[in-house]
Design a protein around this motif. Structure first.
Motif, mmCIF file in Angstrom:
data_model
loop_
_atom_site.group_PDB
_atom_site.id
_atom_site.type_symbol
_atom_site.label_atom_id
_atom_site.label_comp_id
_atom_site.label_asym_id
_atom_site.label_seq_id
_atom_site.Cartn_x
_atom_site.Cartn_y
_atom_site.Cartn_z
ATOM 1 N N ARG A 131 49.889 96.877 49.575
ATOM 2 C CA ARG A 131 49.446 98.255 49.791
ATOM 3 C C ARG A 131 47.992 98.413 49.365
ATOM 4 O O ARG A 131 47.204 99.097 50.036
ATOM 5 C CB ARG A 131 50.346 99.221 49.015
ATOM 6 C CG ARG A 131 51.690 99.442 49.712
ATOM 7 C CD ARG A 131 52.782 99.886 48.753
ATOM 8 N NE ARG A 131 52.375 101.065 47.997
ATOM 9 C CZ ARG A 131 52.664 101.276 46.711
ATOM 10 N NH1 ARG A 131 53.355 100.376 46.029
ATOM 11 N NH2 ARG A 131 52.271 102.357 46.114
ATOM 12 N N ASN A 191 58.614 102.290 49.034
ATOM 13 C CA ASN A 191 57.336 101.589 49.142
ATOM 14 C C ASN A 191 57.442 100.185 49.703
ATOM 15 O O ASN A 191 56.439 99.487 49.846
ATOM 16 C CB ASN A 191 56.706 101.445 47.743
ATOM 17 C CG ASN A 191 55.940 102.670 47.359
ATOM 18 O OD1 ASN A 191 55.485 103.410 48.224
ATOM 19 N ND2 ASN A 191 55.792 102.881 46.067
ATOM 20 N N ASP A 227 55.258 101.427 40.689
ATOM 21 C CA ASP A 227 56.406 100.832 41.380
ATOM 22 C C ASP A 227 57.396 100.254 40.392
ATOM 23 O O ASP A 227 58.611 100.418 40.540
ATOM 24 C CB ASP A 227 55.945 99.725 42.329
ATOM 25 C CG ASP A 227 55.367 100.284 43.614
ATOM 26 O OD1 ASP A 227 55.262 101.520 43.719
ATOM 27 O OD2 ASP A 227 55.012 99.491 44.506
ATOM 28 N N ARG A 238 54.166 100.757 53.697
ATOM 29 C CA ARG A 238 55.471 100.225 53.279
ATOM 30 C C ARG A 238 55.594 98.774 53.753
ATOM 31 O O ARG A 238 56.173 98.480 54.794
ATOM 32 C CB ARG A 238 56.591 101.082 53.882
ATOM 33 C CG ARG A 238 57.954 100.796 53.302
ATOM 34 C CD ARG A 238 58.934 101.933 53.587
ATOM 35 N NE ARG A 238 60.225 101.640 53.013
ATOM 36 C CZ ARG A 238 61.293 101.249 53.733
ATOM 37 N NH1 ARG A 238 61.224 101.145 55.027
ATOM 38 N NH2 ARG A 238 62.433 100.993 53.127
#
Lengths: 357, 357
Positions: free
Chosen positions: A170, A210, A334, A177
């Motif tokens: 990312r 994600n 995350d 994603r």
């Protein structure tokens, strides 16, 4: 993060010496706006070179270090002898102190990893850091990890690699994603290692906004770019990376040989020179130079030991982009999310065993 | 061994159907003297094809089998349903009964390995069979094993692979004392897996007149051809093999793309066509088609499932050459010698642990 990105450079690392490292740093300076350098190394070596590079000198501070970690030193030796005083240690320490945003070194990988772990420590939820490589594919670029930080990985560590690799995709490729695959042999669910299978099952069952789990991938999916992030343990990842590099070199050697064999081949080569140049650029390992240590409290980029100025500049630029795009924040958020209550309970409890590969 | 080599062919194996298998068998017939075929499969399918191939028909006997093992079948399923009656089983059984010298199949790898183990059994001193691949290198050809028979290997198994791979190099490449390397990450002795290190130490300390231990090798040594035989466990070996295949395909795709982009590139390609053809031939994976199962009481060659006639013919020819050059006898005599009293005692006692990778 301010607009400026401060990069701590281990000027004494690498096979080709400080002039190449500084040359690379100078080249990166002209391609990214807002770089500040902290240059760690022997001032008596660095300063004369900087006098010939006024732009680099203006963007840099020099931090004299008495010790340079040798390329052949064992990690344990480097930690004993080089700590506190070596250019490698102090470049890492600059990140720890908050003086720099990332460290770049072309030095001894084992020593760099040992020092980075010792100085920066792993992130709260991470047992083991990984080295992530960028891998050129037919679809663009993928991230492969671990390519050699450690040997073996259990299911939990593989999942950590997936989450960290996803954050890196990312940050670098601007994919909201990314897809992630687990390297395995055979695509049938029955095949493969217990830990890989367990990791696959958990990734499949865990909702992650994600990251999209793409299942098992095989060795030939790497070049194909089947997924954005390929996860494996460090032994296999390192062998795969070097096998691909070796195969590319092998084919280039064949091509050179064939293209110089006959008059028509040489003429053809000459006419198609732009095409060959473009191919060479695509295969240029220097562009994706820079293994990134993921899972530490700070970003450390390892440039290839024998990289030239162009290669070292690429490592610097990759590191710069990761800082600018908030890699560490993405990883932290995350990990917080996926290590939270939402995640599959097996993952939290470590019920998947610790056998490793 | 007589002058004739009798090859049991599983005609029903492979993605492309019996006509391709028989076409390949026919092609090999014209390139090797003394092939006899035993063709196992559905006679109603085989016989009409043979009517159009009188030379193949003259060199073959047809053995009707009711069952064909599907490419998607799990090994355990295949063993349950296909045993006794399938073309795959009966082709292997022909070797066990002494009717054939080797089996060639393009069928389901897992089922073939399971059936081969079950039917032929491993050699007395061998715990696990391995799949050996031929690997084209800058120096010629190497042998890499295990490329996927099983996952993980302890030191003793790695040494068995070294001995068997060495025998195969002698049988195929006519090298009196092949060099063998252990695949590892980093060439320093301190690095790498415990089992790999133990195997390396034992190989180094053991006098072997048929085999020269060349130390650890890395992924990029595969394409370089640093050693004649590269030994690793099956997970890493399979990933390395497929990574190399994928990289070769990736570069070929780049090359095709670049060579068709501009007028001059197309003209250059045309002029250098012989050179490109020669390159294509060098990269042709079909030439080294055929993974060999080593360590069983009989030779089984696994052709790539989607190989065409040329690829299947190569697998047949490689198998033929191994029989002609006494592969099994070489393996047996080497194992007897190196498992004997001369060998390092640790090796005999299995004191190196059974942890595997």
């Amino acid at each position: 993060m301010t607009d400026t990105v401060t990069i701590a450079v281990d000027v004494m690392g690498g096979d080709r010496g400080p002039a190449v490292i500084l040359g690379g740093a100078g080249a990166a300076l002209s391609r990214r706006n807002g770089i500040r350098y902290m240059l760690f190394g022997n001032a008596a070596v660095i300063e004369p070179i900087l006098r010939g590079m006024p732009e680099l000198a203006a963007a840099s501070s020099v931090h004299h270090c008495e010790v340079a970690v040798a390329m052949t030193e064992k990690p344990s030796q480097a930690l004993r002898h080089g700590r506190w005083r070596s250019s490698m240690w102090r470049a890492i320490e600059a990140v720890k102190k908050g003086d720099a945003d990332l460290t770049v070194s072309a030095g001894n990988t084992g020593a760099l990893m040992a020092m980075a772990r010792f100085c920066l420590r792993t992130l709260a939820d991470i047992e083991r850091p990984a080295i992530a490589a960028q891998w050129p594919t037919l679809r663009g670029m993928s991230i492969v990890l671990d390519v050699g930080a450690s040997i073996g990985a259990d299911a939990r560590q593989l999942i950590d690699f997936a989450v960290m690799g996803g954050a890196m995709a990312r940050a670098l490729f601007n994919i909201p994603r990314p897809t992630v695959g687990l390297l395995n042999i055979g695509v049938e669910e029955v095949k493969g290692l217990e830990e890989v299978r367990t990791a696959g099952r958990i990734l499949k069952e865990t909702p992650m906004h994600n990251l999209a789990y793409g299942g098992f991938v095989e060795g030939d999916d790497l070049g194909r770019g089947t997924v954005d992030v390929v996860v494996t343990e460090g032994f296999t990842g390192n062998i795969a990376l070097k096998t691909a590099e070796g195969t590319a070199r092998q084919i280039s050697a064949y091509l050179r040989e064939e293209m110089s064999r006959t008059f028509f081949a040489r003429l053809g080569y000459h006419l198609a020179k732009d095409a060959f140049d473009s191919l060479r650029e695509k295969l240029d390992p220097r562009k994706s130079n820079g293994g990134v240590f993921l899972g530490l409290n700070g970003i450390v980029v390892k440039s290839h030991g024998d990289s030239d100025e162009f290669g070292f500049a690429s490592a610097v630029e990759n590191g710069f982009d990761m800082v600018r795009n908030g890699l560490q924040q993405k990883i932290s958020s995350d990990l917080t999310e996926y290590h939270g209550a939402e995640f599959h309970p097996e993952f939290r409890e470590g019920a998947t065993g610790t056998g490793g590969l």
